[in-house]
Write a protein that holds these residues in place. Sequence first.
Motif, PDB file in Angstrom:
ATOM      1  N   ASN A 119       0.825  -1.216   0.000  1.00  0.00           N
ATOM      2  CA  ASN A 119       0.000   0.000   0.000  1.00  0.00           C
ATOM      3  C   ASN A 119       0.860   1.268   0.000  1.00  0.00           C
ATOM      4  O   ASN A 119       0.392   2.335   0.409  1.00  0.00           O
ATOM      5  N   TRP A 120       2.112   1.142  -0.468  1.00  0.00           N
ATOM      6  CA  TRP A 120       3.030   2.276  -0.496  1.00  0.00           C
ATOM      7  C   TRP A 120       2.431   3.496  -1.212  1.00  0.00           C
ATOM      8  O   TRP A 120       2.749   4.643  -0.879  1.00  0.00           O
ATOM      9  N   HIS A 121       1.553   3.240  -2.201  1.00  0.00           N
ATOM     10  CA  HIS A 121       0.999   4.335  -3.005  1.00  0.00           C
ATOM     11  C   HIS A 121       0.097   5.257  -2.194  1.00  0.00           C
ATOM     12  O   HIS A 121      -0.246   6.348  -2.667  1.00  0.00           O
ATOM     13  N   TYR A 122      -0.287   4.854  -0.977  1.00  0.00           N
ATOM     14  CA  TYR A 122      -1.089   5.749  -0.141  1.00  0.00           C
ATOM     15  C   TYR A 122      -0.309   6.995   0.261  1.00  0.00           C
ATOM     16  O   TYR A 122      -0.897   8.004   0.660  1.00  0.00           O
ATOM     17  N   VAL A 123       1.008   6.920   0.168  1.00  0.00           N
ATOM     18  CA  VAL A 123       1.853   8.066   0.541  1.00  0.00           C
ATOM     19  C   VAL A 123       1.703   9.198  -0.470  1.00  0.00           C
ATOM     20  O   VAL A 123       1.702  10.381  -0.111  1.00  0.00           O
ATOM     21  N   GLU A 124       1.559   8.836  -1.738  1.00  0.00           N
ATOM     22  CA  GLU A 124       1.624   9.822  -2.816  1.00  0.00           C
ATOM     23  C   GLU A 124       0.592  10.945  -2.714  1.00  0.00           C
ATOM     24  O   GLU A 124       0.940  12.121  -2.885  1.00  0.00           O
ATOM     25  N   PRO A 125      -0.699  10.662  -2.445  1.00  0.00           N
ATOM     26  CA  PRO A 125      -1.660  11.771  -2.377  1.00  0.00           C
ATOM     27  C   PRO A 125      -1.318  12.808  -1.305  1.00  0.00           C
ATOM     28  O   PRO A 125      -1.492  14.013  -1.518  1.00  0.00           O
ATOM     29  N   TYR A 126      -0.817  12.332  -0.146  1.00  0.00           N
ATOM     30  CA  TYR A 126      -0.478  13.264   0.928  1.00  0.00           C
ATOM     31  C   TYR A 126       0.774  14.070   0.584  1.00  0.00           C
ATOM     32  O   TYR A 126       0.853  15.272   0.872  1.00  0.00           O
ATOM     33  N   SER A 127       1.738  13.421  -0.031  1.00  0.00           N
ATOM     34  CA  SER A 127       2.945  14.146  -0.431  1.00  0.00           C
ATOM     35  C   SER A 127       2.614  15.144  -1.539  1.00  0.00           C
ATOM     36  O   SER A 127       3.212  16.220  -1.618  1.00  0.00           O
ATOM     37  N   ALA A 128       1.625  14.793  -2.391  1.00  0.00           N
ATOM     38  CA  ALA A 128       1.220  15.710  -3.455  1.00  0.00           C
ATOM     39  C   ALA A 128       0.596  16.971  -2.866  1.00  0.00           C
ATOM     40  O   ALA A 128       0.828  18.083  -3.364  1.00  0.00           O
ATOM     41  N   ILE A 129      -0.183  16.822  -1.797  1.00  0.00           N
ATOM     42  CA  ILE A 129      -0.772  17.986  -1.135  1.00  0.00           C
ATOM     43  C   ILE A 129       0.326  18.908  -0.611  1.00  0.00           C
ATOM     44  O   ILE A 129       0.272  20.136  -0.779  1.00  0.00           O
ATOM     45  N   PHE A 130       1.329  18.307   0.027  1.00  0.00           N
ATOM     46  CA  PHE A 130       2.463  19.092   0.531  1.00  0.00           C
ATOM     47  C   PHE A 130       3.158  19.819  -0.611  1.00  0.00           C
ATOM     48  O   PHE A 130       3.518  20.998  -0.497  1.00  0.00           O
ATOM     49  N   GLN A 131       3.334  19.130  -1.730  1.00  0.00           N
ATOM     50  CA  GLN A 131       3.979  19.724  -2.897  1.00  0.00           C
ATOM     51  C   GLN A 131       3.166  20.905  -3.417  1.00  0.00           C
ATOM     52  O   GLN A 131       3.715  21.971  -3.736  1.00  0.00           O
ATOM     53  N   TYR A 132       1.839  20.740  -3.489  1.00  0.00           N
ATOM     54  CA  TYR A 132       0.982  21.824  -3.971  1.00  0.00           C
ATOM     55  C   TYR A 132       1.033  23.035  -3.046  1.00  0.00           C
ATOM     56  O   TYR A 132       1.011  24.185  -3.505  1.00  0.00           O
ATOM     57  N   VAL A 133       1.112  22.785  -1.745  1.00  0.00           N
ATOM     58  CA  VAL A 133       1.198  23.885  -0.784  1.00  0.00           C
ATOM     59  C   VAL A 133       2.491  24.671  -1.004  1.00  0.00           C
ATOM     60  O   VAL A 133       2.487  25.914  -1.031  1.00  0.00           O
ATOM     61  N   VAL A 134       3.602  23.949  -1.182  1.00  0.00           N
ATOM     62  CA  VAL A 134       4.890  24.607  -1.423  1.00  0.00           C
ATOM     63  C   VAL A 134       4.837  25.431  -2.698  1.00  0.00           C
ATOM     64  O   VAL A 134       5.245  26.596  -2.727  1.00  0.00           O
ATOM     65  N   PHE A 135       4.314  24.847  -3.776  1.00  0.00           N
ATOM     66  CA  PHE A 135       4.228  25.565  -5.045  1.00  0.00           C
ATOM     67  C   PHE A 135       3.284  26.764  -4.947  1.00  0.00           C
ATOM     68  O   PHE A 135       3.527  27.798  -5.584  1.00  0.00           O
ATOM     69  N   ALA A 136       2.208  26.629  -4.163  1.00  0.00           N
ATOM     70  CA  ALA A 136       1.278  27.750  -3.997  1.00  0.00           C
ATOM     71  C   ALA A 136       1.959  28.909  -3.284  1.00  0.00           C
ATOM     72  O   ALA A 136       1.784  30.081  -3.664  1.00  0.00           O
ATOM     73  N   ILE A 137       2.726  28.600  -2.248  1.00  0.00           N
ATOM     74  CA  ILE A 137       3.455  29.646  -1.520  1.00  0.00           C
ATOM     75  C   ILE A 137       4.444  30.344  -2.441  1.00  0.00           C
ATOM     76  O   ILE A 137       4.542  31.582  -2.463  1.00  0.00           O
ATOM     77  N   VAL A 138       5.169  29.559  -3.225  1.00  0.00           N
ATOM     78  CA  VAL A 138       6.123  30.136  -4.174  1.00  0.00           C
ATOM     79  C   VAL A 138       5.397  30.995  -5.199  1.00  0.00           C
ATOM     80  O   VAL A 138       5.850  32.096  -5.540  1.00  0.00           O
ATOM     81  N   GLY A 139       4.252  30.504  -5.680  1.00  0.00           N
ATOM     82  CA  GLY A 139       3.481  31.270  -6.646  1.00  0.00           C
ATOM     83  C   GLY A 139       3.027  32.612  -6.099  1.00  0.00           C
ATOM     84  O   GLY A 139       3.084  33.634  -6.798  1.00  0.00           O
ATOM     85  N   VAL A 140       2.575  32.623  -4.846  1.00  0.00           N
ATOM     86  CA  VAL A 140       2.156  33.872  -4.212  1.00  0.00           C
ATOM     87  C   VAL A 140       3.331  34.840  -4.089  1.00  0.00           C
ATOM     88  O   VAL A 140       3.204  36.042  -4.367  1.00  0.00           O
ATOM     89  N   LEU A 141       4.489  34.326  -3.693  1.00  0.00           N
ATOM     90  CA  LEU A 141       5.673  35.175  -3.542  1.00  0.00           C
ATOM     91  C   LEU A 141       6.122  35.754  -4.885  1.00  0.00           C
ATOM     92  O   LEU A 141       6.488  36.928  -4.975  1.00  0.00           O
ATOM     93  N   VAL A 142       6.077  34.921  -5.932  1.00  0.00           N
ATOM     94  CA  VAL A 142       6.460  35.399  -7.262  1.00  0.00           C
ATOM     95  C   VAL A 142       5.467  36.453  -7.747  1.00  0.00           C
ATOM     96  O   VAL A 142       5.866  37.488  -8.295  1.00  0.00           O
ATOM     97  N   ALA A 143       4.170  36.197  -7.539  1.00  0.00           N
ATOM     98  CA  ALA A 143       3.150  37.157  -7.960  1.00  0.00           C
ATOM     99  C   ALA A 143       3.319  38.491  -7.226  1.00  0.00           C
ATOM    100  O   ALA A 143       3.180  39.561  -7.829  1.00  0.00           O
ATOM    101  N   ARG A 144       3.638  38.409  -5.947  1.00  0.00           N
ATOM    102  CA  ARG A 144       3.854  39.635  -5.169  1.00  0.00           C
ATOM    103  C   ARG A 144       5.071  40.393  -5.699  1.00  0.00           C
ATOM    104  O   ARG A 144       5.044  41.622  -5.828  1.00  0.00           O
ATOM    105  N   PHE A 145       6.144  39.665  -6.010  1.00  0.00           N
ATOM    106  CA  PHE A 145       7.342  40.307  -6.547  1.00  0.00           C
ATOM    107  C   PHE A 145       7.038  41.021  -7.858  1.00  0.00           C
ATOM    108  O   PHE A 145       7.426  42.177  -8.062  1.00  0.00           O
TER     109      PHE A 145
END
Length: 217
Positions: A173-199
Amino acid sequence: MSSEHIAELDGLAGWTVGLMERLGGPGAGLAIFLENVFPPLPSEVILPMAGFAAQLGVFSVWGAILWTTLGSVLGAWLIYLLGARLGHDRMCALATKLPLIDTEDIDKASDWFARHGTKGVFFGRMLPFFRSFISVPAGVERMNFGVFTLLTTLGSLIWNSVFVGLGYALGANWHYVEPYSAIFQYVVFAIVGVLVARFVFVRLRNRRLQSQSADGG
């Protein structure tokens, strides 16, 4: 690893498992080395697969952690050396050709890295995409290679241990990890996107005000 397990997998997961089956621990290390050099390869898939392989007896869980950490460090070394080869002056010349980037932005980035580079390298090893990218400024700014290696090793060891451990615990059931890690990845990218947009917003606003001031003068 039994053939029926591989038969159930395809794509990156199947390739990763096949590599580990053929090469053992070094195969896990090679997969993570490639993930560092080519960030689109997700460690969040490769590492749990290494844990799954460890559960099936391809190698030990400690072997999985050690080999993947070695792969992380070797990949980071390669990118560091490429950054060092590029150098500060060439980086400045390339960066200032980008829209909205000024020389003072590069100077500010260099000053930031001089003050916070150690934290950036350590914590950067535990962030999607930045795991690879953080080695570039470390090389460009010629961060002490021993310090860089130590911080990269420690940060990679933590990240790899978490995901290998999850893969080992979850097994098939290793694949259960992927959806949660994807959420973390999206959060990181969203933060970066906000910072870039602000810049971009602030830079465009400042340039518009400068232009109006110059026209008024």
